[in-house]
Design an enzyme around this catalytic site. Structure first.
Site, PDB file in Angstrom:
ATOM      1  N   HIS A 202       0.844  -1.197   0.000  1.00 31.07           N
ATOM      2  CA  HIS A 202       0.000   0.000   0.000  1.00 31.07           C
ATOM      3  C   HIS A 202       0.877   1.243   0.000  1.00 31.07           C
ATOM      4  CE1 HIS A 202      -2.375   3.154   2.359  1.00 31.07           C
ATOM      5  NE2 HIS A 202      -2.924   3.094   1.169  1.00 31.07           N
ATOM      6  N   SER A 203       0.553   2.195  -0.866  1.00 25.47           N
ATOM      7  CA  SER A 203       1.257   3.479  -0.915  1.00 25.47           C
ATOM      8  C   SER A 203       2.759   3.257  -1.108  1.00 25.47           C
ATOM      9  CB  SER A 203       0.952   4.271   0.359  1.00 25.47           C
ATOM     10  OG  SER A 203       1.505   5.567   0.304  1.00 25.47           O
ATOM     11  N   MET A 204       3.594   3.815  -0.220  1.00 26.32           N
ATOM     12  CA  MET A 204       5.035   3.653  -0.356  1.00 26.32           C
ATOM     13  C   MET A 204       5.461   2.203  -0.159  1.00 26.32           C
ATOM     14  SD  MET A 204       6.387   6.488  -1.265  1.00 26.32           S
ATOM     15  CE  MET A 204       8.123   6.157  -0.986  1.00 26.32           C
TER      16      MET A 204
ATOM     17  N   LEU B 183      -1.280  -0.843  -4.188  1.00 22.67           N
ATOM     18  CA  LEU B 183      -2.468  -0.013  -4.036  1.00 22.67           C
ATOM     19  C   LEU B 183      -2.032   1.434  -3.794  1.00 22.67           C
ATOM     20  CD1 LEU B 183      -4.422  -2.399  -1.608  1.00 22.67           C
ATOM     21  CD2 LEU B 183      -4.642  -2.270  -4.104  1.00 22.67           C
TER      22      LEU B 183
ATOM     23  N   SER C 217       0.332   3.324  -5.109  1.00 22.25           N
ATOM     24  CA  SER C 217       1.786   3.423  -4.907  1.00 22.25           C
ATOM     25  C   SER C 217       2.411   4.330  -5.974  1.00 22.25           C
ATOM     26  CB  SER C 217       2.430   2.038  -4.971  1.00 22.25           C
ATOM     27  OG  SER C 217       1.977   1.228  -3.917  1.00 22.25           O
TER      28      SER C 217
END
Length: 1032
Positions: free
Chosen positions: A194-196, A221, A223
């Site tokens: 998720h993200s980073m 997700l 990212s």
């Protein structure tokens, strides 16, 4: 000052006031539009989720396995009532599922795994456990592992990102070891980031401690793969550059002797990477940054927006993307479908994984998905169909087949396909019911429509398995060899009377969705007949059920709006649809390809439309789509809301895009409508909505606020220094701003900013700017250009490819001028208030004259300052980041300004100089704060290891020494003509750097300020030497 100069000064002040007010109004309007809720296809529609989470910490993963064990932890997720909990005695020795690792993002929690993990367990135990037909027979439940990073700030600090990647590689090695006693131990894990966390997953593969083949599937997700979301840390940009180069080399087809490139090819060849982004609703990360661009080829991955994922159809904000009910269902289904417990990798081959991913996450209308269609493959299993020619209803090209409950024109409705050499055709089908299977044991009374693609046959063997539609009265027989293409149907949102939102028919909704199939000549050329059979059920009480099918000329279903971006901006576009319009029409708008513009579409019908007796079986809807990345949005029930706001993600600032015709990037609008006989949609109007476009600037240009404001402050300093050189009096900061707003200077600045946008996209100039960039001069691997000529990357100034948007630069400058003016007045008011309070407190203390004349207090304070400076310079190289010292320097300068204000009779030049310097320092401060936040966070979690970066004391030494020198309220010394020119040249270059490079290399703004302080120290010490020589 003569009357003429006073008049100019008053004019400049008036212009400054007017421009600053307008800039603040524009800034407020932009912020207001950004915070206002979205509507239509961009409105949120996620459902609430429920779960029974439990987490088991794996204490065995300790310092003997990783040096980060005291900072990070590893957990195993277990869904209560579903997953067996680890036994205290046996620990994790008997794990029986497929390992998957969840990586949280910036300041994320390991607990965010719970939503998708719970859904995966529920689906497996409810549907897969007994392995019914139609589901993956090799599926197995997943063992979700998740990392607790104590909410580390990976987006702020490059070293933290590397630490996490190194830790997780060691964690994967440990996780695979937990399955060592299994009958078929896995050799790889699936990664969900998720993200980073998605960026960390890409970094993992490039590190030396990566275990070969330990990762084969990555799902990310929201990212930011294409660009770093924040550029306050140089290490982040270095990591992005190195990892991007590694992934590019891994998929580059060119032969090379480079060792790293060979390693990259070996590691990445079997990895699939799917990037899922929430789109416009993500208020933390620009969705454009999630594109994979040149990093991953279509054979190994793609980027998709949640607005187009079947059954999801909603944008999702940055945090909700891990728990949104509709999306987690899709992700869980995809995970279970790619599972192959019999394989050492525990997943299917790359080709099959990619096919499953495309079917789960793409809308099905993309050309990219054609390879997965049953009709494209032309399978070996055929249906042999025997029909009575008298019962066949031949549907002509351009004629619609309409089926409603109990009203089927014929058991067999046949569309004859022309030769592809004669004409190109398109077949479209829309149904309120899913396409069913044609069964050989019952050829009457089908309750679902069936679609077949066929070729006519001369004869059928008597012993063949035949579906017979003939009877005793049949006189003429027609035989077909067909394939059932029910699996090619695409689920789309419902658009009917009473339907107003996409969520009504999404996964978990109260209403059933629609289903559509669309084929072009590329697929249809293999066949000569399309057959629609079956009814919608005589017994059905649902009078809303329908089926529409049509074979139309391909060219008649394609329209082009030839207006370019400038034309759309100035006058818009207007066109009418033909009377004989097909079921679906695609309107291509080549001029609409910018991500930072919003478009407004208005559809108008004839005034007498409501008086017609014809009742459409569905409400008009629009599929808005674009490729690379794959973005689809659905706008339903256009009759109820005929004005549609279109936002798209096309060519975006600071992200790589493929070099091809802009027409290929243009926005596409596919209109599905149930035509009224002899009536037409009167007009369709399209124009650029500049007001709503303002909100699109916020996320993409939030860092521009710093670079523009710093450049404006520096410009003010240029005029202040010029005045100081001429009069030996340092003017107010307001004087510098008013000089900027003099008609000639202000006009020149706006003109320069206007031409910067078009010229900064010129490739030769980009190469030159890249060569002279100090960041590139420091490290040649950090380039501002694309790694391949097939893609283009605009990294300079505003990163715009659109020459028509020349006015964006001036708009930001006007906003920045307003913000800087507001900052100055706020600082002045706050300083005067604090100074007034300080004066009152000093009077109340009633210090005696004796106390005031204590011997040598200055010497005592000087000694303390020297000790303080030495202490700071000692701890920076070994423990603290230099950003800490910068924050302290800002505090010292603030106190210095207050001291000057308290001393009411102080020379105004000193106050003006120090206030201007404080303005600059405060706007450079945000660049340093994120690293300090990471440092403080590490201290709060008792991470005792010294901070692993930012210990270069030379990056702060000039600032500290200058603050120490200014402790006695000094102003600029007198300068020779040469020193004056050097000072002005440096300030001018500083302005140039902030504007051209500052947004993507923000951290270098601090280093240039450090160099400025160094030069000021040189001026002071030279002036001191000159004074000493004069005294001697």
């Amino acid at each position: 000052m003569d009357s003429k100069s006073r008049g100019k000064s008053r004019l400049n002040r008036s212009i400054l006031t007017l421009v600053s007010f307008f800039g603040l109004v524009l800034f407020y309007l932009t912020w207001y539009l950004y915070t206002r809720g979205l509507t239509g296809a961009d409105s949120p529609g996620c459902r609430i989720v429920y779960m029974g989470p439990s987490y088991a910490r794996i204490t065995a993963f300790d310092e003997s396995h990783t040096k980060f064990a005291s900072k990070y932890s590893l957990y195993l997720y277990r869904e209560q009532g579903r997953d067996p909990l680890p036994d205290e005695n046996e620990g994790f020795k008997h794990l029986g599922g497929i390992p998957i690792l969840f990586i949280p993002g910036n300041a994320g929690s390991y607990r965010q795994v719970r939503s998708i993990a719970a859904e995966t367990s529920d689906i497996y135990f409810d549907h897969y456990l007994d392995q019914p037909d139609g589901l993956n027979p090799n599926a197995k439940n997943y063992d979700f592992f998740t990392a607790d990073f104590n909410e580390d700030f990976t987006a702020f600090h490059g070293r933290t990102l590397l630490d996490q990647a190194e830790y997780l590689n060691e964690a994967i090695k440990f996780i695979l070891g937990l399955y060592a006693n299994s009958e078929h131990p896995p050799r790889s894990v699936v990664v969900l980031g998720h993200s980073m966390g998605g960026v960390v997953s890409r970094v993992m593969v490039s590190l030396p401690n990566y275990i070969p083949d330990s990762i084969n599937t990555i799902i990310t997700l929201a990212s930011p793969h294409a660009a770093a979301p924040l550029t306050f840390d140089g290490d982040i940009l270095k990591i992005y550059s190195a990892v991007d180069r590694f992934w590019f080399q891994g998929y580059d087809n060119k032969e090379t002797d480079n060792t790293i490139a060979k390693i990259a090819k070996e590691r990445l060849s079997k990895i699939s990477l799917i990037s899922i982004t929430g789109g416009l609703l993500d208020s933390i990360l620009p969705a454009d940054y999630t594109t994979l661009g040149y990093l991953v080829p279509p054979t190994n991955g793609f980027t998709v927006y949640t607005t187009g994922i079947p059954g999801v159809w909603t944008p999702i904000d940055h945090l909700a993307i891990v728990w949104c009910a509709q999306l987690r269902r899709r992700v869980s289904n995809a995970l279970l479908e790619i599972a192959n417990f019999d394989s050492p990798d525990k997943t299917y081959s790359l080709e099959k994984r990619m096919e499953i991913m495309r079917k789960n996450f793409l809308s099905g209308f993309e050309d990219y998905t054609s390879q997965d269609k049953v009709a494209y493959d032309k399978p070996a299993d055929h249906i042999l169909l025997k029909a009575d020619s008298q019962q066949i209803n031949f549907v002509q090209e351009g004629q619609k087949l309409k089926v409603t409950p109990g009203k089927m024109p014929s058991p067999l409705n046949v569309f004859r396909l022309p030769s592809p050499k004669v004409s190109k055709v398109q077949f479209s089908l829309l149904s309120s019911m899913d396409i069913g299977e044609l069964k050989s044991d019952n050829n009457e009374g089908y309750t679902q429509p069936t679609l077949l693609l066929c070729n006519t046959m001369d004869a059928i063997k008597e012993d063949a398995n035949i579906i017979d539609f003939t009877n005793k009265e049949t006189t003429e027989i027609v035989m077909f060899k067909c394939i059932d293409v029910r699996d090619d149907s695409n689920m789309i949102p419902r658009s009917a009377v009473g339907t107003y939102s996409l969520s009504e028919s999404s996964i978990g909704g109260d209403k059933s969705p629609f289903y559509a199939i669309q084929y072009n000549s590329t697929i249809l050329k293999q066949y000569d007949t399309v057959i629609v059979t079956g009814s919608l059920g005589m017994e059905s009480n649902d009078n809303e059920n329908f089926l529409l099918a049509e074979l139309s000329d391909y060219n008649s279903s394609q329209f082009n709006i030839h207006e370019d971006l400038f034309s759309l901006m100035t006058r818009g576009a207007k066109f009418s649809l033909p009377l004989d319009k097909p079921l679906s029409m695609n309107i291509k708008i080549p001029g609409a390809w910018s991500s930072i513009l919003a478009y407004k579409l208005k559809v108008s019908w004839p005034e007498d439309r409501e008086t017609t007796e014809y009742i459409p079986v569905f409400r008009t809807f629009i599929r808005q789509w674009s490729n690379e990345p794959y973005e689809v949005k659905w706008h339903v029930n256009i009759e109820a809301n005929n004005q549609v706001l279109l936002n798209m993600h096309g060519i975006a600032p600071y992200t790589p895009f493929k070099v091809k015709s802009k027409e290929e990037y243009g926005l596409n609008i596919e209109i599905w409508t149930d035509s009224i006989p002899d009536k037409s949609l009167t007009t369709i109007r399209l124009r650029i909505d500049l007001l709503n476009s303002l909100r699109l600037l916020v996320l993409r240009y939030r860092l521009a606020t710093i670079s523009f404001c710093v450049s404006i402050i520096l410009l003010a300093l240029v005029f202040q220094v010029k005045h100081y050189k001429e009069t030996n009096k340092f003017p107010t900061f307001l004087y510098g701003l008013s000089c900027i707003c003099s008609p000639w200077v202000f006009g020149s600045i706006l003109f320069t900013l206007s031409i910067l946008t078009p010229i900064m996209s010129i490739k030769p100039l980009q190469k030159f700017l890249n060569v002279i960039d100090p960041v590139v001069l420091q490290d040649s691997n950090e380039i501002n250009l694309s790694l391949t000529d097939e893609f283009k990357l605009n990294s300079f100034f505003l990163g715009l490819e659109e020459k028509s948007l020349w006015f964006i630069g001036p708009v930001f400058f006007v906003m920045g001028l307003g913000i800087v003016s507001l900052t100055f007045y706020s600082l002045l008011v706050a300083g005067n208030v604090i100074a007034s309070i300080s004066r009152v407190l000093l009077k109340r203390l009633k210090l005696s004259q004796t106390e005031k004349k204590q011997p040598n207090p200055g010497k005592l304070w000087a000694n303390r300052r020297i000790i303080g400076v030495l202490f700071v310079l000692l701890v920076i190289p070994i423990y603290m980041p230099y950003q800490f010292a910068y924050v302290v320097s800002c505090i010292i300068q603030s106190i210095q300004v207050i001291k000057i204000l308290v001393a009411d009779k102080t020379n105004k030049s000193i106050l003006n100089y120090h206030l201007s310097l404080l303005m600059l320092m405060l706007w450079v401060l945000p660049i340093n704060v994120p690293i300090l936040v990471v440092f403080v966070h590490n201290m709060t979690i008792n991470w005792t290891t010294p901070f692993s970066s930012h210990h270069n004391f030379l990056a702060i030494l000039p600032v500290i020494l200058l603050m120490e020198r200014y402790s006695n309220s000094r102003t600029l010394p007198k300068m020779s003509q040469t020193k004056y020119k050097v000072t002005q040249a440096f300030l001018a270059y500083y302005v140039f750097y902030c504007l051209v490079y500052g947004i993507r290399h923000t951290y270098w703004i601090h280093h240039l300020f450090n160099l400025l302080c160094c030069w000021l120290l040189v001026l002071h010490y030279d002036a001191q030497d000159d004074t000493s020589d004069h005294v001697q």
